[in-house]
Design an enzyme around this catalytic site. Structure first.
Site, PDB file in Angstrom:
ATOM      1  CG  LEU A 133      30.683  42.440  42.117  1.00 24.21           C
ATOM      2  CD1 LEU A 133      31.952  42.748  42.894  1.00 24.21           C
ATOM      3  CD2 LEU A 133      29.805  43.684  42.027  1.00 24.21           C
ATOM      4  CD1 TRP A 184      33.924  38.232  33.285  1.00 23.82           C
ATOM      5  CD2 TRP A 184      35.056  39.810  32.180  1.00 23.82           C
ATOM      6  NE1 TRP A 184      33.519  38.204  31.964  1.00 23.82           N
ATOM      7  CE2 TRP A 184      34.192  39.158  31.262  1.00 23.82           C
ATOM      8  CE3 TRP A 184      35.873  40.852  31.708  1.00 23.82           C
ATOM      9  CZ2 TRP A 184      34.126  39.515  29.913  1.00 23.82           C
ATOM     10  CZ3 TRP A 184      35.796  41.201  30.368  1.00 23.82           C
ATOM     11  CH2 TRP A 184      34.938  40.543  29.487  1.00 23.82           C
ATOM     12  CE  LYS A 206      29.328  34.991  40.809  1.00 21.57           C
ATOM     13  NZ  LYS A 206      30.708  34.743  40.446  1.00 21.57           N
ATOM     14  CB  SER A 260      25.557  39.221  30.052  1.00 19.61           C
ATOM     15  OG  SER A 260      25.125  38.125  30.823  1.00 19.61           O
ATOM     16  CE1 TYR A 284      17.856  30.985  38.049  1.00 16.83           C
ATOM     17  CE2 TYR A 284      19.544  32.635  38.475  1.00 16.83           C
ATOM     18  CZ  TYR A 284      19.130  31.479  37.844  1.00 16.83           C
ATOM     19  OH  TYR A 284      19.990  30.829  37.007  1.00 16.83           O
ATOM     20  CD  GLU A 315      23.250  49.832  36.675  1.00 18.86           C
ATOM     21  OE1 GLU A 315      23.162  50.101  35.467  1.00 18.86           O
ATOM     22  OE2 GLU A 315      22.820  50.568  37.567  1.00 18.86           O
ATOM     23  CB  CYS A 336      28.606  48.188  30.245  1.00 14.03           C
ATOM     24  SG  CYS A 336      29.098  49.403  31.471  1.00 14.03           S
ATOM     25  CE  LYS A 370      29.951  36.582  23.163  1.00  9.73           C
ATOM     26  NZ  LYS A 370      29.540  36.933  24.498  1.00  9.73           N
ATOM     27  CD  GLU A 377      27.675  44.170  25.929  1.00  7.43           C
ATOM     28  OE1 GLU A 377      27.155  43.130  26.383  1.00  7.43           O
ATOM     29  OE2 GLU A 377      27.943  45.161  26.633  1.00  7.43           O
TER      30      GLU A 377
HETATM   31  P1  NAP Z   1      27.946  37.744  33.048  1.00 14.92           P
HETATM   32  O1  NAP Z   1      28.422  36.564  32.324  1.00 14.92           O
HETATM   33  O2  NAP Z   1      26.514  38.082  33.007  1.00 14.92           O
HETATM   34  O3  NAP Z   1      28.434  37.542  34.553  1.00 14.92           O
HETATM   35  C1  NAP Z   1      28.219  38.526  35.535  1.00 14.92           C
HETATM   36  C2  NAP Z   1      28.196  37.866  36.896  1.00 14.92           C
HETATM   37  O4  NAP Z   1      27.057  37.012  36.984  1.00 14.92           O
HETATM   38  C3  NAP Z   1      29.409  36.985  37.162  1.00 14.92           C
HETATM   39  O5  NAP Z   1      29.778  37.110  38.519  1.00 14.92           O
HETATM   40  C4  NAP Z   1      28.870  35.600  36.852  1.00 14.92           C
HETATM   41  O6  NAP Z   1      29.547  34.549  37.503  1.00 14.92           O
HETATM   42  C5  NAP Z   1      27.455  35.729  37.400  1.00 14.92           C
HETATM   43  N1  NAP Z   1      26.530  34.722  36.859  1.00 14.92           N
HETATM   44  C6  NAP Z   1      26.638  34.006  35.720  1.00 14.92           C
HETATM   45  N2  NAP Z   1      25.575  33.166  35.604  1.00 14.92           N
HETATM   46  C7  NAP Z   1      24.792  33.373  36.680  1.00 14.92           C
HETATM   47  C8  NAP Z   1      23.546  32.834  37.121  1.00 14.92           C
HETATM   48  N3  NAP Z   1      22.902  31.904  36.421  1.00 14.92           N
HETATM   49  N4  NAP Z   1      23.014  33.294  38.277  1.00 14.92           N
HETATM   50  C9  NAP Z   1      23.636  34.255  38.988  1.00 14.92           C
HETATM   51  N5  NAP Z   1      24.834  34.800  38.634  1.00 14.92           N
HETATM   52  C10 NAP Z   1      25.392  34.372  37.480  1.00 14.92           C
HETATM   53  O7  NAP Z   1      28.701  39.081  32.588  1.00 14.92           O
HETATM   54  P2  NAP Z   1      30.260  39.295  32.422  1.00 14.92           P
HETATM   55  O8  NAP Z   1      30.648  38.557  31.189  1.00 14.92           O
HETATM   56  O9  NAP Z   1      30.990  39.042  33.690  1.00 14.92           O
HETATM   57  O10 NAP Z   1      30.331  40.880  32.207  1.00 14.92           O
HETATM   58  C11 NAP Z   1      30.143  41.446  30.991  1.00 14.92           C
HETATM   59  C12 NAP Z   1      28.755  42.036  30.872  1.00 14.92           C
HETATM   60  O11 NAP Z   1      28.541  42.985  31.915  1.00 14.92           O
HETATM   61  C13 NAP Z   1      28.581  42.813  29.585  1.00 14.92           C
HETATM   62  O12 NAP Z   1      27.341  42.526  29.009  1.00 14.92           O
HETATM   63  C14 NAP Z   1      28.634  44.262  30.045  1.00 14.92           C
HETATM   64  O13 NAP Z   1      27.988  45.156  29.189  1.00 14.92           O
HETATM   65  C15 NAP Z   1      28.010  44.191  31.394  1.00 14.92           C
HETATM   66  N6  NAP Z   1      28.388  45.342  32.235  1.00 14.92           N
HETATM   67  C16 NAP Z   1      27.438  46.291  32.512  1.00 14.92           C
HETATM   68  C17 NAP Z   1      27.771  47.402  33.284  1.00 14.92           C
HETATM   69  C18 NAP Z   1      26.740  48.464  33.603  1.00 14.92           C
HETATM   70  O14 NAP Z   1      26.975  49.274  34.489  1.00 14.92           O
HETATM   71  N7  NAP Z   1      25.605  48.490  32.924  1.00 14.92           N
HETATM   72  C19 NAP Z   1      29.076  47.544  33.776  1.00 14.92           C
HETATM   73  C20 NAP Z   1      30.010  46.559  33.476  1.00 14.92           C
HETATM   74  C21 NAP Z   1      29.646  45.447  32.699  1.00 14.92           C
HETATM   75  P3  NAP Z   1      30.793  33.765  36.842  1.00 14.92           P
HETATM   76  O15 NAP Z   1      31.194  34.523  35.629  1.00 14.92           O
HETATM   77  O16 NAP Z   1      31.800  33.790  37.906  1.00 14.92           O
HETATM   78  O17 NAP Z   1      30.324  32.387  36.531  1.00 14.92           O
END
Ligand code: NAP
Length: 500
Positions: free
Chosen positions: A166, A168, A192, A246, A256, A268, A303, A353, A402
């Site tokens: 998920l 944040w 997670k 992201s 993976y 998503e 998002c 950022k 973004e």
């Molecule tokens: P993120 O950095 O991609 O992190 C998302 C989740 O992935 C976190 O739990 C993160 O863990 C985990 N993660 C990070 N690296 C990983 C890896 N190598 N392997 C597996 N899991 C890993 O995204 P975010 O910054 O939390 O959220 C913002 C993004 O989410 C934006 O791009 C937004 O557009 C997108 N979003 C999309 C939707 C939709 O429905 N399309 C909805 C909401 C948000 P940690 O951060 O705990 O390290």
């Protein structure tokens, strides 16, 4: 919600909060196997809020083992649909009974305005669980149109053990969007949450147990994505991973899967969503309000944020003037204050950022006509003013990437073809809004825009009945919400029977 939207009552409720800070595996809270913890920081103050279990691969193994055992035992997957429905409805009732607490946890942990948490995120999550629960015993399998010598049944079966990773920005709500359909279809799950915002999901696990979801069916591991997210995605006994986050990390998850057991990956991802205002649009006051909500709601950490406002040249000056007047309503402040509409960004590095993007926008020729700065420095929090850039060109960085902050780029067009081309000029395709009084144009443009959700004359993500997910690099095989979300957590099986 029983909490009064009034500062004194909110302060009192916060002082009563206690935090669940340990992982939840096989029906109980446990320390991480290494005993390590990390700080979860309050983004409104920059100060630590709680110390959370820093799980590692060994903890993921334990959680997956518990989830597998629960799945194979049939204690949830093989339970009659009507019974599973009753448990999930009870779960939704208990979430509703604890709504104030869960809303405050998200407010403190993510810096989300308390009014939004109490009136939007949490009520939507309760509704989401109820919707998926109610759907369980209303789904039928199918019979194929065979000849008289055969019966062929087409049935859906749960995938097994699912990892849910998920973001944040909507900590509890994203959990609900994933867990509603995952649990409704009989799967077991290891969740997670984002490391910055684990508190409400850790508490959710306890409520699930109280509701009667059997041990091992719902597990939560807390900690870093690069450690436990990776372990979950590479785990040979996980059947699927549902991810919101992201595009960059989503791309890694596909690798993976390819490197491990070809588990199903449901993504998503991000967006760079257009809001298109045609010359025949209706009430400009209303559109100005919608455009600001679409860009600044949830600090733009959304998002589906409409971060590109594409306006017909004739309307631009009038719309912009009205938006600047109305922007006074977007009060930046302490997220615990019910009057606040813009809280802090999630963490210092993210704030930097966003400020870098603002600097780049200026350097590349954009005009800042609103905001543009960090604010409320004395709080120690990560606040950025709602910001509007005028005179943005499609090739500029702020029109392409973004930003995930309260930054809106304004572009102009002359013809419908030009507007559609600009709207589609992105590698993303999550959401779009269009404004026009012409019904034929509304249909035509809604079809022409390559995005998973197109809202006409409003900013909306639909509701529980409608699928939400992205075209292009905004998603991969994924839709949250609605019955379509159930299908992605199931395998399709054919049972072919010879009768003669
Ligand atoms: P993120 O950095 O991609 O992190 C998302 C989740 O992935 C976190 O739990 C993160 O863990 C985990 N993660 C990070 N690296 C990983 C890896 N190598 N392997 C597996 N899991 C890993 O995204 P975010 O910054 O939390 O959220 C913002 C993004 O989410 C934006 O791009 C937004 O557009 C997108 N979003 C999309 C939707 C939709 O429905 N399309 C909805 C909401 C948000 P940690 O951060 O705990 O390290």
């Amino acid at each position: 919600m029983s909490l009064k939207l009034e500062s004194k009552a909110i302060k009192a409720a916060v002082s009563q909060l206690s935090f669940r800070t340990r992982a939840f595996i096989n029906g109980r809270y446990v320390d991480s196997s290494s005993g390590k913890t990390y700080d979860s920081v309050n983004p409104a103050t920059g100060k630590p809020l709680a110390r959370i279990a820093a799980c590692e691969a060994a903890d993921v193994n334990l959680a997956v083992k518990a989830a597998r055992k629960a799945f194979e035992s049939g204690v949830w997957a093989k339970r009659p649909p009507a019974e599973r429905k009753h448990v999930l409805l009870h779960f939704a009732d208990l979430i509703e009974q604890n709504l104030d607490e869960l809303a405050l946890l998200d407010c403190l942990d993510a810096g989300k305005p308390v009014t939004d948490c109490l009136t939007m995120d949490l009520p939507d999550s309760v509704h989401c669980f109820r919707w998926h629960a109610e759907a369980i015993d209303k789904e039928y399998s199918q019979l194929a149109p065979t000849g008289p010598d055969h019966v062929a049944m087409i049935v859906r079966e749960p995938l097994g053990v699912i990892g849910a990773i998920l973001p944040w920005n909507f900590p509890f709500q994203m959990a609900a969007w994933k867990l509603g359909p995952i649990l409704a279809t009989g799967n077991s799950v290891v969740v997670k949450p984002a490391s910055q915002t684990s508190l409400s999901v850790l508490r959710l696990a306890e409520i699930a147990a109280e509701a009667g979801i059997p041990d091992g069916v719902l597990n939560v591991v807390s900690g870093s994505g690069s450690v436990i997210g990776t372990a979950l995605c590479k785990h040979p006994d996980v059947d699927a991973v549902a991810f919101t986050g992201s595009t960059e990390v989503g791309r890694q998850l596909l690798q993976y899967s390819a490197e491990s057991n070809l588990k199903r990956i449901v993504l998503e991802l991000g967006g760079k969503n257009p809001q298109v205002v045609f010359e025949d649009a209706g009430d400009i006051d209303y559109i100005a309000g919608q455009a600001l909500s679409c860009a600044f709601w949830n600090m733009g950490e959304n998002c589906s944020a409409g971060s590109r406002l594409i306006v017909h040249r004739k309307l631009k000056a009038r719309l912009l003037a009205r938006m600047i007047e109305l922007s006074k309503e977007w009060v930046v402040g302490n997220p615990l204050d019910p009057a606040t509409k813009v809280g802090p960004l999630i963490e210092e590095s993210h704030m930097k950022k966003v400020l870098d993007y603002i600097a780049t926008g200026k350097r590349e020729g954009g005009d800042v006509v609103l905001g543009g700065n960090r604010t409320l420095l004395k709080t120690g929090g990560y606040f950025v003013e709602p910001t509007i850039f005028d005179r943005v060109k499609p090739a500029m960085t702020i029109a392409r990437e973004e930003i995930f902050g309260p930054v809106l780029a304004m572009l102009t067009f002359n013809t419908e073809e030009e507007a559609i081309a600009m709207a589609n000029d992105t590698s993303y395709g999550l959401a779009a809004s269009i404004y026009t009084e012409n019904l034929t144009r509304a249909h035509r443009v809604a079809r022409a825009i390559r995005a998973g959700t197109v809202s006409v004359n409003c900013f909306s993500e639909g509701d529980s009945t409608t699928p939400f997910g992205g075209f292009k690099q905004s998603g991969f095989f994924g839709r949250d919400k609605s019955i379509f979300a159930h299908y992605q957590y199931c395998e399709l099986k054919t049972i072919w029977m010879q009768l003669a």
